[in-house]
Each structure stands twice: as C-alpha cells, then as structure tokens.
Scaffold this active site. Structure first.
Site: not given
Ligand SMILES: Cc1ncc(C[n+]2csc(CCOP(=O)(O)OP(=O)(O)O)c2C)c(N)n1
Lengths: 410, 356
Positions: A309, A313, A322
């Site tokens: 990805r 998100h 993160y």
C-alpha cells in the site's frame, strides 16, 4: 504459586522497519518470474500446496513476460489495462487533493495496487458480481463507470447515486457488477459466497469475486466464508489483498508472520495461489485460472495478491508515523503501472511519449469529470433532498418514518 | 373463490382446506407451501436439512423439495446469515434457521450492519429479502443459552422487521408474509408454544393445540399482513400488550385477577400496530405490558413510551411493565424468573387500584 520453571514470555510481532529505519525486505522470499508451475485448472488442491507459499510472477525485470503463467494477452488488452490503471491513479490523485481542499470529508487511494482491481474487473463480466472493499475503485474505472458518478458519491451531492448515505468511496453499482461496500470489514466475503451459491443453485453461469485486506482476514467472516465456499463448492474467487499494512499494523499482526495468507485456504481444502499483485499479467493469469475453475463447477479459489500500500491508509492517516518513510519506493516488486508500461515498450507496442500522452489524457478526463461533478456541488454545497433520508429503510412506508419525516418538516 | 360449478369433473378431490396443526406443523406448512410455489425460496440452517431441524420445523422439506433447496449448514451463524444475504442480493428468498435465538449473536453484525442496511446504503440497488427464523424464549429448562428473548436488540435497528407469533394460525400466516416481504425479517418462534398454548402456570401441563380454535390452520397459502395486532380478548378496564408466550400468560393472568382486560397480541413489533394500541388504551385508560425479556431496555420500555406519548391524558394509572429480571436466565430458578400469570395478575390489580 507458580512452578519453578523458566518464565514464559509473550511475543508480539514487529515489522522489519519503523520510522527512521532503512527499509528491509530481505525476509521476503520472492520467486523469480516464470519460476512457478502452472497446475492444470482441474488440479486437486492437495496437488498444488506449494503454490500457497510460492509467488506467481510473469513479468521479469526487463519487462518480458515469461513462464507458464504468461497469459499471452494481445496488445490492445494490455493497453486498455494500462490506461485504466493510469486513470485510476489520476482519479486517486485528484480526489486526494479534493479532500485537502475541503471538498470532501474522506478519501482512500489504492496507489500501488491498481493492477489488481483493473485486471480482475476486465476479466470478469458485469453480470458476475464483485464484492469489493474500499480499494477496488479500479474495477469501476476499468469497466467505464462514469467518473463523474464516482465523484458525485464522494461529494454526497445532489446527484450522488446512493443519495448521500455512505462515506465517500463506498460506491454501489449493481449494473457494473459492483456490490455495495460496507464499512464493516470482511462482511462482504461470506456474502459473495452466498451470491455464488445462489447462481449455482439457479443453474446460471455467473460467478462472484470478493476482496479482503490482509488485516481483515482476522475477522471471523473470512473464515466462515472459506468454510461455506468449500462445503458448497461455491463458484467464487476469494482474493486477499496483502498490501503489508492494515492502517498502522503490519501484516504480521493478522498472522502473516506465521504463514502466508494464501495458505489459509489449505485447511479448508481450497486451492490457493499466491501472486505478485504488482504484475498485471500475473494477476490476470491467476484470476483467469480461478475463473475457469469456478465456471467449470470446480468451486472456489483463494488468491493472495502480494503488494504494497503505497499511499496512506486514508486521508486520515500519516504512515510516516509507523513505517520507514521511503519503504514504498523500495518495494522489491516495483510499481504496477511502470512494469506494464515497460512490458508494452519491450513488445514495441508503446513508448514514453504514448505514456505521457495517456497520463495527460487521464488527467484531462478526471479534470473534466471533476468540473462536471463540482458544478453539481461538493460536500455541504449540494446534497439530495433531506426527504430521501427517510426513504429506502423499508420497501414500504412505516408510520414511524412518516411521522419523523414530518417532524423534520420535509 | 373458485367457482365450483365450473370445475372439471375429472379433478382429484381437493385436500382438506383446514387441518389441526401445532405451531411446528404450521411453520413447516408455511415454508413448504412457499417452497412449492416459488423455486426461489430456500431453507437452510444447522441440522435443518436431512433431519428437519432440532425442533423439526423444517421436517421433510428436503425430502419434498430436494437437497439443494433445504439443506444443512455449518455451525456458523455468521456464515448462514451472510450467505443468505448474498443469495438475497441475487434474487433468492432464503429462510434460514438459527437453532436457538441465543446463538444469533455471532450473526448479529451480518443482520444489523448488512441485511438491515442493504437497501438504504445502496440507494435501493440491493435488497435483502431474507427471513431469519429462530426459536426463542424460556420456560423449557433451557438454562442461560437456550432461553433468551433478544427481540429488543433487533427492534432498535433501522431496516429490520421483527415478528413473533403466538399460535399456529398466526405462525403460518405471518411466516408466509415474512418470506414474501422484500425486507429482512427476524422471525422469533416462542418455543414454549411449539406444542401447545402455555398459560404460564408451570405446574399446569401444556394443553395440546388441537383443543384450540387457532390451531385450525388452512393447508393452502394465506398470509397475515405484518403490522396488524390481534385482539385476543376484548375488555374495558385495562389494555394488556403482549407477544409470544406472554399472550397466553396474560390471558391466564387476567382470569386470575378477575379483571376485564383487553389482551392484545402484537404479532409484529416492527412494524407495530400503533393504531390498535392507541385505540385500546384510550378506551381502557390503563396499560400493562408483558414480555419475557429482561426489563431494562426491553421492548416494553418502547411500548410504554409510545403509550405515554400518545395516550397520556387518557391514562388512569401509570403504565406498568411485567418482564424478565435483569439477570441471565437461571436454570434452577426458571420459575422465579419466568414472568407467570401471578405477576401479571398482581400488576393488573395494582393498576386497577392505582386509578386517579
Ligand atoms: C469490523 C471493522 N473493524 C475495524 C474497522 C476499522 N478499519 C478500517 S480499515 C482498517 C484496516 C484494514 O486493513 P486491511 O484489511 O489490511 O486492508 P487495507 O486497508 O490494507 O487495504 C481498520 C482496522 C472497520 N472498518 N471494520
């Protein structure tokens, strides 16, 4: 009292890198293109267990299609796929910006995953039903669903086909074989199985296809779906899109460190394929294999699409908090658009100029649709009649809703 | 009406139009008749195929209609309901069985977030014409996990219909309507009433349905519209609102109290027959609500609020609820838990004494 033995310790899986670290993908075991056998479509699942752990790839580093999974697509199909992927990315970019400009509350990109929905949307027909999550916008785009309608949905404006009721990007397009998206993860997978069961019961020839993220495979619905698909030999393709991340949790938190997501199929007696999701040809070939299986009444296939990805998100997410900032650029399986472009160029069917032209054309298409949609209105500027808020709860009138609608004064 | 004078003489004699049935047989007949009429009606659930369900509601349906139309399902309530939803989206009308209402929770998300919302969230593109049947309620020594009454959880959900019959005639007519309904229906079957009406005095045996007029059930197709209550007994002093096995408990309670009570069987909680309720309470000026489910946030709270909102100036006494206690269903104390006629009788007397 505890026994006098060594203390136990709890393992919590951690990804290979965190912000500030150098991206490290050395743990990935990636087969080279062409290395994995292609079993016959009627192979029994036990005869192909290794495919749940290997990686089906067709395009090599030079952009050449190699090996037994090469679907040998004609140039027109390849170009159509490439253009749909380019358009999907242009659409994502524009809508992401629209969010930044305050024109909508939310958006989700599928950057790096375009090959999946586009290829699969092209293979299956509109009479088949796709049970998507929120990263399969490429399916609508590949099938020529009007961009302006997608935007109307995102803006919840007066022409929103689903009347301002859903979070942006949660499309519903029955005529395009696109099931209404749920915000509750995983629920669509057993529904897809039920839909496929119904087609089989009726003696029709339609099949279903569903998608779920790596993170959401931990939901019970996924496992219930596998049980039903296996038990009733439902004609369905069950995709797991392993894009490595579920918001901030890496795929190991859903069990991906212990085994592959494809291998979850094995315990259910279903065939499993693990596929390079950034390789348009590999996605195509694997899906076609599964499709043939489903259409010839041999039941379901689980396909893990291995990808990354690239974008946040959603517009509410900041992945630099993160994961290593440049992890996406280091993804060893590259970019699906670049790889397909390279392939077409290697075939002598495409050029950098044509690519630039296609990109400019996509931007223009999106811009024109954007103009048309924004003329109807962006979020808060325009919306369906409030009256519609009370409609479609039931097929027929309900006195409570009638009274409540009057209370609102509409 | 068929014009008998024009019926060809060679036709086989018609099956009897009405037969005595218990509630199990009536429910079975509803599904059977619908399956015979409409190939899109399927029936499945745990043990529901070959064996016909642990309560035998789907008995012989597989034998009559075939393996692919009435079949066993994995022990996966979520999977059962989700598959039904997918089938419904395809155009099938599945009637699924959740073996006990206590096991509906694993399917809760699929019912609440999916089936209930399908029409709305898709702008009418997709619908969920499914029926979820489930035996519910206590009084059978089922302990905590075979006795619950979770109806209120579903009445709270926009887009769901909730239906509960109290007798064989209604059971068949309402289930037929539920199957034909274009929206998802949660259909709770009071298992204590499967074999006979039950007055709630636990020392009394269950009397067989065959002694009851409401057990004379047409063998052919008929339906009872959802949202129409049945006045079980007319009365002038107090309105009792009940459903499921509490209808019979309420009748017994009214007898015991010697009060001229109007007992209303709601039959469906959503849609709700507000007109019948309102007219009755305005006539009697008093209202007692009876249900098995725990009192707090039970459907009685909603009924009570509706009566208060609509009939306040006609009320002679506070609206009163008789309900299950707010504890899990205790096996050994079932008869202290189960709201019996004594409690209904006490409530009726106190409401009558509480006039203004
Ligand atoms: C049942 C449920 N739980 C939690 C969420 C919140 N949520 C939305 S997306 C997401 C992560 C999903 O990750 P994955 O399945 O890997 O899909 P991806 O976003 O990576 O495509 C979460 C936790 C939700 N929508 N539904």
């Amino acid at each position: 009292m505890t026994r006098n033995t060594k203390p136990l310790s709890l393992r919590v899986p951690e990804p290979s890198g965190r912000p500030g670290d150098t991206p490290d993908f050395s743990h990935l075991k990636l087969d080279v293109a062409g290395a994995v056998d292609r079993p016959p479509v009627d192979a029994r699942p036990v005869q192909m267990l290794d495919l749940a752990f290997r990686l089906v790839r067709v395009l090599d580093d030079e952009g050449t299609a190699v090996g037994p999974w090469n679907p040998r697509l004609d140039a027109e199909t390849l170009k159509k796929g490439l253009k749909a992927m380019i358009l999907t990315r242009a659409f994502d970019d524009r809508m992401h910006r629209a969010h930044r400009q305050g024109k909508t509350s939310f958006y989700m990109k599928c950057t790096g995953e375009e090959a999946i929905a586009v290829a699969q949307g092209m293979i299956l027909s509109r009479e088949d039903m796709g049970f998507p999550t929120y990263r399969q916008q490429g399916l609508l785009i590949a099938r020529g669903y009007p961009l302006v309608e997608m935007m109307n949905q995102i803006y919840s404006n007066a022409s929103d086909p689903i009347k301002g009721r859903q979070l942006p990007i949660m499309y519903s397009a029955k005529d395009y074989g696109f099931f209404t998206i749920s915000g509750n993860l995983g629920t669509q997978v057993p529904q897809a199985v039920g839909w496929a069961m119904a087609s089989a019961y009726k003696g029709d020839d339609k099949i279903a296809i569903s998608w779920i993220g790596d993170g959401a495979t931990a939901e019970g619905d996924f496992h219930n779906a596998l049980t039903f698909a296996a038990v009733y030999r439902a004609p369905v393709i069950l995709n797991v899109v392993n894009n490595q991340w579920a918001i901030s949790s890496f795929q190991g938190i859903a069990g991906g460190m212990e085994t592959t997501f494809a291998s979850k199929a094995i315990g259910y007696g279903l065939p499993a394929l693990r596929v390079d999701g950034n390789d348009f040809l590999a996605v195509w070939a694997a899906t076609q294999w599964a499709e043939e299986r489903a259409r010839s009444n041999q039941g379901a296939t689980v396909i893990e699409l291995f990808t990354y990805r690239g974008a946040p998100h959603s517009t509410s997410d900041d992945p630099s908090r993160y994961r290593p900032g440049d992890e996406h650029e280091k993804w060893p399986l590259g970019d699906p658009i670049v790889r397909l472009k390279q392939h077409l160029i290697a075939l002598g069917e495409w050029s950098d100029e044509q690519q630039a032209e296609a990109e400019a054309d996509a931007v223009e298409q999106v811009r024109a649709a954007g103009k048309a949609s924004e003329a109807i209105g962006t979020l808060g500027q325009s919306r369906p009649s409030v009256k519609t808020m009370f409609e479609d709860v039931f097929a027929t009138d309900d006195w409570r809703l009638t009274e409540q609608r009057r209370e609102v004064g509409v | 009406m068929v014009d008998q004078t024009h019926a060809p003489a060679s036709e086989a004699p018609e099956a009897p139009a009405v037969a005595p049935m218990n509630m199990i047989q009536a429910l079975n007949s509803a599904i059977d008749v619908k399956m015979a009429e409409d190939p899109n009606v399927l029936s499945f659930g745990e043990d529901a195929g070959y064996f016909g369900g642990v309560f035998r509601v789907t008995d012989k349906l597989q034998e009559k209609h075939g393996l692919t139309r009435s079949f066993d399902a994995p022990i996966s309530e979520c999977g059962i309901v989700a598959a039904a939803i997918g089938m419904g989206a395809y155009g099938i009308r599945p009637v699924v069985e959740i073996q006990f209402a206590d096991y509906i929770y694993p399917a809760y998300d699929q019912i609440v977030s999916e089936a209930a919302k399908m029409r709305y969230r898709s702008g009418g593109q997709f619908t969920s014409p499914i029926t979820i049947r489930s035996p519910y309620g206590g009084g059978i020594f089922g302990g905590q996990t075979h006795s619950q009454s979770p109806e209120a959880l579903f009445t709270h959900i926009a887009g769901l219909k909730v239906v509960i019959p109290s007798n064989p005639y209604d059971a068949k007519g309402l289930l037929t309507a539920a199957i034909e309904d274009d929206d998802p229906v949660v259909f709770f079957e009071p298992k204590r009433l499967y074999n006979g009406p039950f007055d709630g005095w636990h020392q009394n045996p269950v009397s067989p349905w065959k002694t009851q007029e409401l057990a004379q059930v047409p063998t052919g197709k008929y339906s009872i519209p959802l949202g129409k209550a049945r006045v079980m007994r007319e009365g002038n002093d107090v309105t009792v609102l009940a459903y499921g096995s509490m209808v019979w408990v309420s009748l017994a309670g009214a007898d015991h109290a010697g009060v001229d009570a109007e007992v209303i069987d709601l039959r469906s909680l959503v849609p709700l027959d507000i007109e019948t309720i309102e007219a009755s309470v305005k006539k009697t000026g008093r209202c007692v609500i009876v249900h098995e489910a725990p009192k707090t946030s039970g459907y009685g709270g909603e009924l009570s609020a509706l009566v208060q909102e609509r009939c306040f100036y006609h009320l002679e006494a506070p609206v009163t609820r008789v309900a299950g206690w707010d504890t899990p269903y205790p096996h050994a104390f079932e008869w202290e838990y189960f709201p019996g006629p004594q409690r209904v009788s006490d409530a009726l007397k106190s409401v009558m004494a509480g006039g203004r």
